[in-house]
Design a protein around this motif. Sequence first.
Motif, PDB file in Angstrom:
ATOM      1  N   PHE A  88       0.835  -1.211   0.000  1.00  0.00           N
ATOM      2  CA  PHE A  88       0.000   0.000   0.000  1.00  0.00           C
ATOM      3  C   PHE A  88       0.865   1.254   0.000  1.00  0.00           C
ATOM      4  O   PHE A  88       0.752   2.118  -0.880  1.00  0.00           O
ATOM      5  N   VAL A  89       1.762   1.344   0.979  1.00  0.00           N
ATOM      6  CA  VAL A  89       2.599   2.544   1.093  1.00  0.00           C
ATOM      7  C   VAL A  89       3.615   2.598  -0.054  1.00  0.00           C
ATOM      8  O   VAL A  89       3.858   3.660  -0.642  1.00  0.00           O
ATOM      9  N   GLY A  90       4.215   1.451  -0.394  1.00  0.00           N
ATOM     10  CA  GLY A  90       5.214   1.429  -1.457  1.00  0.00           C
ATOM     11  C   GLY A  90       4.639   1.791  -2.812  1.00  0.00           C
ATOM     12  O   GLY A  90       5.298   2.474  -3.611  1.00  0.00           O
ATOM     13  N   SER A  91       3.415   1.337  -3.102  1.00  0.00           N
ATOM     14  CA  SER A  91       2.798   1.676  -4.385  1.00  0.00           C
ATOM     15  C   SER A  91       2.490   3.167  -4.470  1.00  0.00           C
ATOM     16  O   SER A  91       2.662   3.782  -5.538  1.00  0.00           O
ATOM     17  N   LEU A  92       2.063   3.766  -3.363  1.00  0.00           N
ATOM     18  CA  LEU A  92       1.823   5.212  -3.362  1.00  0.00           C
ATOM     19  C   LEU A  92       3.124   5.975  -3.595  1.00  0.00           C
ATOM     20  O   LEU A  92       3.165   6.924  -4.389  1.00  0.00           O
ATOM     21  N   ALA A  93       4.187   5.563  -2.911  1.00  0.00           N
ATOM     22  CA  ALA A  93       5.470   6.252  -3.066  1.00  0.00           C
ATOM     23  C   ALA A  93       6.025   6.070  -4.477  1.00  0.00           C
ATOM     24  O   ALA A  93       6.497   7.039  -5.100  1.00  0.00           O
ATOM     25  N   ALA A  94       5.979   4.843  -4.986  1.00  0.00           N
ATOM     26  CA  ALA A  94       6.508   4.587  -6.327  1.00  0.00           C
ATOM     27  C   ALA A  94       5.704   5.323  -7.391  1.00  0.00           C
ATOM     28  O   ALA A  94       6.271   5.850  -8.358  1.00  0.00           O
ATOM     29  N   PHE A  95       4.386   5.369  -7.232  1.00  0.00           N
ATOM     30  CA  PHE A  95       3.544   6.082  -8.196  1.00  0.00           C
ATOM     31  C   PHE A  95       3.844   7.573  -8.188  1.00  0.00           C
ATOM     32  O   PHE A  95       3.967   8.199  -9.245  1.00  0.00           O
ATOM     33  N   ALA A  96       3.984   8.134  -6.992  1.00  0.00           N
ATOM     34  CA  ALA A  96       4.269   9.564  -6.908  1.00  0.00           C
ATOM     35  C   ALA A  96       5.613   9.900  -7.538  1.00  0.00           C
ATOM     36  O   ALA A  96       5.741  10.883  -8.284  1.00  0.00           O
ATOM     37  N   LEU A  97       6.622   9.081  -7.287  1.00  0.00           N
ATOM     38  CA  LEU A  97       7.950   9.352  -7.827  1.00  0.00           C
ATOM     39  C   LEU A  97       8.036   9.075  -9.323  1.00  0.00           C
ATOM     40  O   LEU A  97       8.852   9.679 -10.024  1.00  0.00           O
ATOM     41  N   SER A  98       7.190   8.177  -9.818  1.00  0.00           N
ATOM     42  CA  SER A  98       7.248   7.807 -11.225  1.00  0.00           C
ATOM     43  C   SER A  98       6.358   8.674 -12.104  1.00  0.00           C
ATOM     44  O   SER A  98       6.770   9.071 -13.197  1.00  0.00           O
ATOM     45  N   ARG A  99       5.144   8.983 -11.627  1.00  0.00           N
ATOM     46  CA  ARG A  99       4.168   9.618 -12.509  1.00  0.00           C
ATOM     47  C   ARG A  99       3.929  11.090 -12.206  1.00  0.00           C
ATOM     48  O   ARG A  99       3.438  11.817 -13.069  1.00  0.00           O
TER      49      ARG A  99
END
Length: 278
Positions: A88-99
């Motif tokens: 949950f937290v990792g997907s939010l962080a990765a999405f924010a940094l990627s997109r």
Amino acid sequence: MNDTRSPLQTVIIYLGALLILVWSGGPFIWQFSTSFQLDKALTSGSPSLIPHPFTLEHYYNAFIEKQLHRYVWNSLVVSLATTFLCLFVGSLAAFALSRLNIKGRFGILMVILSVSMFPQIALVGPLYLVATNLGLLDTYTALIITYLALGLPLVTWVLFGYFETLPREIDEAARMDGVSVPGLLWRIILPMSLPSLVTTGLLAFITAWNEFLFALAFTSNIDRQTIPVGIANFTNLYYVPWGDIAAASAVVTVPLILLVLFFQRHIIEGLTQGGVKE
């Protein structure tokens, strides 16, 4: 491309694969065999790979006398909670940094990665004091928070690499259809990233399942102790029950092997896809 390997090369490849299989699976096969042998056979001068006579005594001792099922339950609760929170937290962080348009995102990623480089032995003391002051000793919460901090860097990096391979045209098409930023993540990006989610989730689960040091420091009774600590408690001052330890090790290792075999296609795809940017 046509396969141009010679018969000798093919034989060498298969022999290498067989050697790796024996090297990796040999210790577990021996441990599994040990769990079905009597104590006197384990201490004899000529140990045998084939149990003779065959016995389930060690499994009885592990589950009935030493209550292995309680340690399994504690590990299952902590590992599943850690896995879901990491995703949950990792997907939010990765999405924010990627997109999203975030300045210095690669610097942020390096900071996230650097967190995982600290040796655990250097962290256990300060974290123990924090857990003591917050009254979190002998609780699932202390273990889950600690394992979340350990697993998030890997989860964030793997998901970030996979998100980077997804075409940006998907974002533009979704925005034109009126999809919000959270909707882009939950309705489009995550469903397309199933292999990476399976890979990172499984890695986070195995990390939490096998962790020993923090579980030993933060728990002191069977109500919250996890499997690695429970197996370590099998040993007493004058006797090491190798058969009971082997039985417990086999019980807790088989589910992990089955998980890896079942999700192997997703694991390979999730680990390799992020290495190529389209």
